[in-house]
Design a protein around this motif. Structure first.
Motif, PDB file in Angstrom:
ATOM      1  N   VAL A 200     -20.795  20.934  46.187  1.00  0.00           N
ATOM      2  CA  VAL A 200     -20.691  19.517  45.805  1.00  0.00           C
ATOM      3  C   VAL A 200     -21.424  18.698  46.871  1.00  0.00           C
ATOM      4  CG1 VAL A 200     -19.081  17.624  45.328  1.00  0.00           C
ATOM      5  CG2 VAL A 200     -18.465  19.973  44.731  1.00  0.00           C
ATOM      6  N   PRO A 201     -22.721  18.456  46.710  1.00  0.00           N
ATOM      7  CA  PRO A 201     -23.447  17.702  47.745  1.00  0.00           C
ATOM      8  C   PRO A 201     -22.942  16.261  47.802  1.00  0.00           C
ATOM      9  CG  PRO A 201     -24.961  18.690  46.119  1.00  0.00           C
ATOM     10  CD  PRO A 201     -23.585  18.797  45.567  1.00  0.00           C
ATOM     11  N   LEU A 202     -22.925  15.691  48.993  1.00  0.00           N
ATOM     12  CA  LEU A 202     -22.517  14.280  49.157  1.00  0.00           C
ATOM     13  C   LEU A 202     -23.731  13.493  49.592  1.00  0.00           C
ATOM     14  CD1 LEU A 202     -19.111  14.454  51.067  1.00  0.00           C
ATOM     15  CD2 LEU A 202     -19.537  14.478  48.620  1.00  0.00           C
ATOM     16  N   LYS A 203     -24.048  12.437  48.854  1.00  0.00           N
ATOM     17  CA  LYS A 203     -25.300  11.743  49.177  1.00  0.00           C
ATOM     18  C   LYS A 203     -25.232  11.042  50.543  1.00  0.00           C
ATOM     19  CE  LYS A 203     -24.575   7.530  46.361  1.00  0.00           C
ATOM     20  NZ  LYS A 203     -23.605   6.893  47.207  1.00  0.00           N
ATOM     21  N   ASP A 204     -24.027  10.754  51.028  1.00  0.00           N
ATOM     22  CA  ASP A 204     -23.920  10.063  52.305  1.00  0.00           C
ATOM     23  C   ASP A 204     -23.897  10.994  53.516  1.00  0.00           C
ATOM     24  OD1 ASP A 204     -24.058   7.499  51.431  1.00  0.00           O
ATOM     25  OD2 ASP A 204     -21.913   7.357  50.996  1.00  0.00           O
ATOM     26  N   LEU A 205     -24.011  12.290  53.263  1.00  0.00           N
ATOM     27  CA  LEU A 205     -23.925  13.229  54.378  1.00  0.00           C
ATOM     28  C   LEU A 205     -25.303  13.826  54.645  1.00  0.00           C
ATOM     29  CD1 LEU A 205     -21.205  13.868  55.716  1.00  0.00           C
ATOM     30  CD2 LEU A 205     -21.175  15.995  54.430  1.00  0.00           C
ATOM     31  N   PRO A 206     -25.827  13.689  55.876  1.00  0.00           N
ATOM     32  CA  PRO A 206     -27.138  14.300  56.155  1.00  0.00           C
ATOM     33  C   PRO A 206     -26.999  15.816  56.073  1.00  0.00           C
ATOM     34  CG  PRO A 206     -26.090  13.535  58.177  1.00  0.00           C
ATOM     35  CD  PRO A 206     -25.200  13.107  57.057  1.00  0.00           C
ATOM     36  N   LEU A 207     -27.992  16.466  55.490  1.00  0.00           N
ATOM     37  CA  LEU A 207     -27.859  17.906  55.313  1.00  0.00           C
ATOM     38  C   LEU A 207     -28.630  18.656  56.386  1.00  0.00           C
ATOM     39  CD1 LEU A 207     -28.115  18.092  51.467  1.00  0.00           C
ATOM     40  CD2 LEU A 207     -26.090  18.325  52.893  1.00  0.00           C
ATOM     41  N   PRO A 208     -27.963  19.485  57.135  1.00  0.00           N
ATOM     42  CA  PRO A 208     -28.639  20.247  58.182  1.00  0.00           C
ATOM     43  C   PRO A 208     -29.510  21.329  57.549  1.00  0.00           C
ATOM     44  CG  PRO A 208     -26.399  21.003  57.934  1.00  0.00           C
ATOM     45  CD  PRO A 208     -26.565  19.874  56.980  1.00  0.00           C
ATOM     46  N   ASP A 209     -30.540  21.718  58.251  1.00  0.00           N
ATOM     47  CA  ASP A 209     -31.428  22.725  57.694  1.00  0.00           C
ATOM     48  C   ASP A 209     -31.849  23.713  58.778  1.00  0.00           C
ATOM     49  OD1 ASP A 209     -32.661  23.793  55.525  1.00  0.00           O
ATOM     50  OD2 ASP A 209     -34.545  22.726  55.832  1.00  0.00           O
TER      51      ASP A 209
END
Ligand SMILES: NC(=O)C1=CN([C@@H]2O[C@H](COP(=O)(O)OP(=O)(O)OC[C@H]3O[C@@H](n4cnc5c(N)ncnc54)[C@H](O)[C@@H]3O)[C@@H](O)[C@H]2O)[C@@H](O)CC1
Ligand SMILES: [K+]
Length: 490
Positions: A200-209
């Protein structure tokens, strides 16, 4: 998209708070996203019971319940603790719902699915389940075991350590990680307890890569499997040459070639030895060009195929077949997928030196143990990492959750598929799909992970007809799986 530890997840949340995003806003997004995913999983509404602890994990379940109710579900709450002991946020979410927790064990009334939302513990879990939380977990297990309930874990199955994946945690049918998948999900115990994993991706959370382990999903790997241009022709769709099937194992050739066709190959050619029973050749899809020959390996390698698939059901082929395979492999630079009996031959001959960067190998755990007996006892993630450090090929290691690894790249975790797909033939289908993607020019780790994702998703689509998916079911649903990838359906 990386897997993260519990501490890294907390830092991501802190960074979002520092940008002015509130914890409540994140929880609202999480609960809404969870409900959306759950609604997608079921063809009609039913009953949903939220099992909540004191912490924010329970808050996720309460928000999800509100959205499920709006979508026509009957809802109820079971609480491990009196409301006064809950955190501020979940209390607010309870007020939004305007219903009181149930006193007794709820029963499934009416029709439709019976869903339990496991919101007892998330990344705040410490040690073994205890007290009222343990009792509630037990209640969910009984309803799952005896009353057909489906358990959906908010973020993590309660009690699963977010980092190590250890713990006698809840056994879920479905796990919905909030924002980013937690490391524990990919551990051996995590894989056994999470069931299907739906991010469930959250648009307000930066995604680490930046982690060594990545969650393979459409959002994280855009650009794979683009729609075809109008002028596309069969030459663009790839020529797949397949060496599969031998007396007694002819079905593997039928399944592998069918899967290659349904994955979109432009031309599929099957190379078999001349003594292949003619009546079985007639079982082959009519689109496949079948080439019986006294020397099929030589013919396959000398033909103008864009990629080769080698090994499904070739165990009863002649000595000459196996010997010439090793010989041709040494010098051919084309993309080649090696499966099943081809891998057994390589292991038997001790020729792992043949494995090169143009090869994708797709062992199941038994075949992998023959290739790398020295890695017995290691976790799948560790074993994959160690294997590709020594060998230049792409490794797809099958299991309850398939991993794809290649030296110098992060290991990819495939979230699709289910235990109802555990049957002979699924591997033959997978190699046909990967062969098509390779023939179309996909990079080897992309072809392997996308193949695993598509076959797993196809098997999930088949769940609408019952819990068992045969390889033929998988093949039938490949087109829908391709649509799902393109439309980023999870
Ligand atoms: N922090 C945030 O802003 C967000 C958190 N979210 C959710 O909140 C979760 C984390 O919430 P919390 O930090 O409140 O922690 P949890 O809700 O995971 O649980 C913490 C509580 O559980 C108790 N507990 C811990 N281990 C136990 C055990 N073994 N047996 C019985 N009780 C135990 C603790 O005493 C504490 O009261 C995440 O996993 C996620 O689901 C999401 O809503 C997104 C936003
Ligand atoms: K949970």
């Amino acid at each position: 998209m990386s897997f993260v530890t519990g501490a890294a997840m907390r830092s991501l949340e802190e960074a979002a708070f520092a940008r002015g995003v509130s914890a409540e806003a994140l929880m609202d997004l999480a609960g809404e996203g969870i409900a959306e995913r759950l609604i997608e999983q079921f063809s009609r509404p039913g009953s949903a019971i939220g099992y909540v602890g004191k912490g924010n994990n329970g808050g996720d379940a309460l928000v999800a319940l509100r959205h499920l109710r709006e979508a026509g579900w009957r809802i109820a709450i079971r609480a491990a603790f009196p409301e006064e002991e809950w955190g501020e946020l979940p209390r607010r979410k309870l007020r939004d719902l305007a219903i009181a927790p149930e006193i007794d064990v709820p029963r499934h009334k009416g029709s439709g699915p019976f869903l339990l939302l496991d919101g007892l513990l998330g990344i705040g879990a410490k040690g073994a389940l205890r007290g009222p939380v343990a009792a509630m977990a037990e209640e969910m297990a009984t309803l799952r075991q005896n009353h057909g309930a489906v358990v959906a874990a908010m973020d993590l199955p309660s009690g699963l350590d977010a980092d190590t994946g250890s713990g006698e945690a809840v056994i879920a049918d479905l796990t919905l990680p909030v924002g980013v998948a937690k490391m524990g999900i990919a551990s051996p115990n995590g894989v056994l307890r999470c069931g299907r994993v739906v991010l469930v991706p959250l648009k307000d959370l930066p995604l680490p890569d930046d982690s060594f382990l990545k969650f393979f999903c459409p959002e994280a790997f855009p650009g794979l499997l683009e729609p075809r241009a109008h002028g596309f022709h069969k030459g663009d769709a790839g020529r797949a040459g397949i060496l599969a099937g031998s007396p007694g194992m002819t079905g593997a050739a039928v399944i592998c070639t069918s899967a290659a066709l349904h994955a979109g190959a432009g031309l599929v050619t099957l190379h078999v030895e001349g003594d292949f029973p003619p009546h079985l050749l007639s079982a082959m899809p009519p689109e496949v060009m079948v080439r019986p020959s006294p020397d099929p390996v030589k013919e396959a390698f000398e033909a103008r195929h864009d990629a080769l698939v080698i090994g499904p059901g070739t165990g009863h082929a002649s000595q000459h077949y196996h010997a010439s395979l090793l010989e041709f492999l040494a010098s051919d630079e084309r993309p080649i997928i090696l499966d099943a009996d081809a891998l057994n031959q390589i292991a038997k001959a001790g020729r792992l030196d043949l494995l090169k960067s143009n090869h994708v190998i797709t062992p199941h755990p038994g075949e992998f143990a023959r290739l790398a007996p020295e890695l017995a006892g290691e976790s799948a993630v560790t074993a994959c990492g160690a294997f590709v450090q020594k060998h230049g090929c792409t490794l797809l290691l099958k299991g309850a959750r398939t991993l794809v690894a290649k030296s110098g790249q992060a290991i990819r975790f495939n979230p699709t598929g289910h235990a109802g797909m555990a049957s002979g033939g699924q591997g033959d289908a997978l190699s046909g799909v990967i062969g098509t993607l390779l023939a179309q020019g996909a990079e080897s780790t992309d072809a392997a992970s996308l193949g695993a994702w598509l076959c797993g998703r196809a098997g999930e689509r088949s769940l609408a007809n019952g819990p068992i998916a045969t390889a033929s079911d998988t093949i039938r649903h490949l087109g829908g799986a391709i649509d799902d990838w393109r439309q980023r359906r999870r």
